[in-house]
Design an enzyme around this catalytic site. Structure first.
Site, PDB file in Angstrom:
ATOM      1  N   LYS A 148       1.016  -1.417   0.382  1.00  0.00           N
ATOM      2  CA  LYS A 148      -0.285  -0.159   0.166  1.00  0.00           C
ATOM      3  C   LYS A 148       0.533   1.351  -0.366  1.00  0.00           C
ATOM      4  O   LYS A 148       0.188   2.809  -0.085  1.00  0.00           O
ATOM      5  CB  LYS A 148      -1.171   0.061   1.117  1.00  0.00           C
ATOM      6  CG  LYS A 148      -1.997  -1.255   1.760  1.00  0.00           C
ATOM      7  CD  LYS A 148      -2.617  -0.989   2.128  1.00  0.00           C
ATOM      8  CE  LYS A 148      -3.488  -2.096   2.730  1.00  0.00           C
ATOM      9  NZ  LYS A 148      -3.771  -2.439   4.219  1.00  0.00           N
ATOM     10  N   ARG A 189      14.911  -9.591   5.776  1.00  0.00           N
ATOM     11  CA  ARG A 189      14.975  -9.063   4.276  1.00  0.00           C
ATOM     12  C   ARG A 189      14.754  -8.571   3.944  1.00  0.00           C
ATOM     13  O   ARG A 189      13.558  -8.463   3.712  1.00  0.00           O
ATOM     14  CB  ARG A 189      14.912 -11.199   3.803  1.00  0.00           C
ATOM     15  CG  ARG A 189      15.230 -10.655   2.012  1.00  0.00           C
ATOM     16  CD  ARG A 189      15.599 -13.319   1.739  1.00  0.00           C
ATOM     17  NE  ARG A 189      16.563 -12.858   2.290  1.00  0.00           N
ATOM     18  CZ  ARG A 189      16.806 -14.018   2.013  1.00  0.00           C
ATOM     19  NH1 ARG A 189      15.922 -15.202   1.553  1.00  0.00           N
ATOM     20  NH2 ARG A 189      18.042 -15.184   2.757  1.00  0.00           N
TER      21      ARG A 189
HETATM   22  C1  NCD Z   1      20.814 -17.316  -0.620  1.00  0.00           C
HETATM   23  C2  NCD Z   1      20.202 -16.233  -0.135  1.00  0.00           C
HETATM   24  O1  NCD Z   1      19.696 -15.851   0.011  1.00  0.00           O
HETATM   25  O2  NCD Z   1      21.268 -15.040  -0.777  1.00  0.00           O
HETATM   26  N1  NCD Z   1      20.331 -17.890   0.172  1.00  0.00           N
HETATM   27  C3  NCD Z   1      19.529 -18.170   1.208  1.00  0.00           C
HETATM   28  O3  NCD Z   1      20.143 -17.863   1.701  1.00  0.00           O
HETATM   29  N2  NCD Z   1      20.165 -19.439   1.580  1.00  0.00           N
HETATM   30  C4  NCD Z   1      22.090 -18.066  -1.753  1.00  0.00           C
HETATM   31  C5  NCD Z   1      21.342 -17.523  -3.208  1.00  0.00           C
HETATM   32  O4  NCD Z   1      19.963 -17.176  -2.897  1.00  0.00           O
HETATM   33  O5  NCD Z   1      22.508 -17.816  -4.359  1.00  0.00           O
END
Ligand code: NCD
Length: 305
Positions: A80, A101
């Site tokens: 939003k 993340r």
């Molecule tokens: C990695 C990332 O997200 O950076 N994956 C993970 O967290 N195990 C590697 C990737 O996405 O290639």
């Protein structure tokens, strides 16, 4: 350490302690099963994830705690138009600890300014991924029994791959470590990290174009996926995506006790035929991720068992 944004937020002594606790969790899981009762973890994932998010959530559940969160930006109010700052400030009112993340480099630094709740960076753009590095360290420790005197080959997308950036930051603090960067010209390991972590400390490193030329030297071969989502154009991705494919025959000249690591997900860079080789460590690595995240949550919530 209140927040974990970069792996260097942890001292080597703190890393040793986390590894020790993770090993104790593996040996005595029941001792920890209620350690985080009534504590709440929030997982804010603005980017796709399987292992990182689910291992965080499994870790909290296995500590007796609870979890809330979202697994895509589209299902949160960021769809939003809410800012990251406001989202974090809100979630900080509910949760005791936040794992996040985000596709933008530096996003967790914005977040940590907006809440008193501990923030864990679960990957920010092509920058850092400190909890993957803790996973990697536990795997190296369990396979090799040491963090010193290792020749580590890092192969694939070393430019955009955040896991290798954090891993180098961690391993550069041990003695007798040699790095070999195996990448095509376009995906070379960032020079700013070479300068700040390696050249400043006089750590040996080499940059090469093929894995074959270095295979017999390696104690660890760390494969990575070409990070499609970070490319500006699809044609470059298509051209580079299959530069390296590890197959069983390529492992013939490798040391018998070399380990093959990969943060996963893999696309094409390790053939499934390699999975049966006892040196293939990537699924063990995924499992270790849950244990070390359990140890990390305990530390950050200041829970003693
Ligand atoms: C990695 C990332 O997200 O950076 N994956 C993970 O967290 N195990 C590697 C990737 O996405 O290639």
């Amino acid at each position: 350490m209140k927040n974990l944004i970069n792996i260097t937020d942890l001292t080597v002594e703190e890393i040793d302690e986390l590894v020790k606790v993770a090993l104790d969790i593996i040996a005595n899981p029941e001792k920890y099963q209620d350690a985080c009762r009534h504590k709440l973890l929030a997982t804010l994932f603005f980017e796709p994830s399987t292992r990182t998010r689910l291992s965080f959530e499994s870790a909290m559940h296995r500590l007796g705690g609870s979890v809330v969160g979202f697994s895509e930006a589209g299902s949160s109010s960021s769809a939003k138009g809410e800012s990251l700052s406001d989202t974090v400030q809100t979630v900080g009112c509910y949760a005791d600890i936040i794992a996040m993340r985000h596709p933008k480099e530096g996003a967790p630094i914005v977040a940590e300014r907006r809440t008193d709740v501990p923030i864990i960076n679960a990957g920010d753009g092509s920058h850092n991924h400190p909890t993957q590095t803790l996973t990697d360290l536990l795997t190296i420790w369990r396979s090799k029994g040491r963090f010193n005197d290792l020749t580590i080959g890092l192969c694939g997308d070393l430019k955009f791959g955040r896991t290798v950036h954090s891993l180098v930051g961690a391993m550069a603090r041990y003695t007798g470590i040699k790095f070999i960067f195996i990448a095509p010209e376009e995906l070379r390991f960032p020079h700013y990290i070479i300068e700040s972590e390696l050249e400043s400390r006089g750590i040996e490193y080499r940059e090469v174009g093929t894995m074959e030329e270095v295979m017999p030297e390696l104690d660890v071969l760390y494969m990575t996926r070409v990070q499609r989502e970070r490319f500006f154009n699809e044609a470059d991705y298509i051209r580079l995506k299959d530069t390296y494919i590890l197959t069983p025959d390529k492992l013939d000249p490798a040391k018998k006790d070399m380990i093959v690591m990969h943060p996963l997900p893999r696309v094409n860079e390790i053939s499934v035929a390699v999975d049966d080789d006892p040196r293939a460590m990537y699924f063990t690595q995924a499992k270790n991720g849950m244990f070390i995240r359990m140890a990390l949550i305990l530390k950050m919530l200041e829970v003693t068992v």
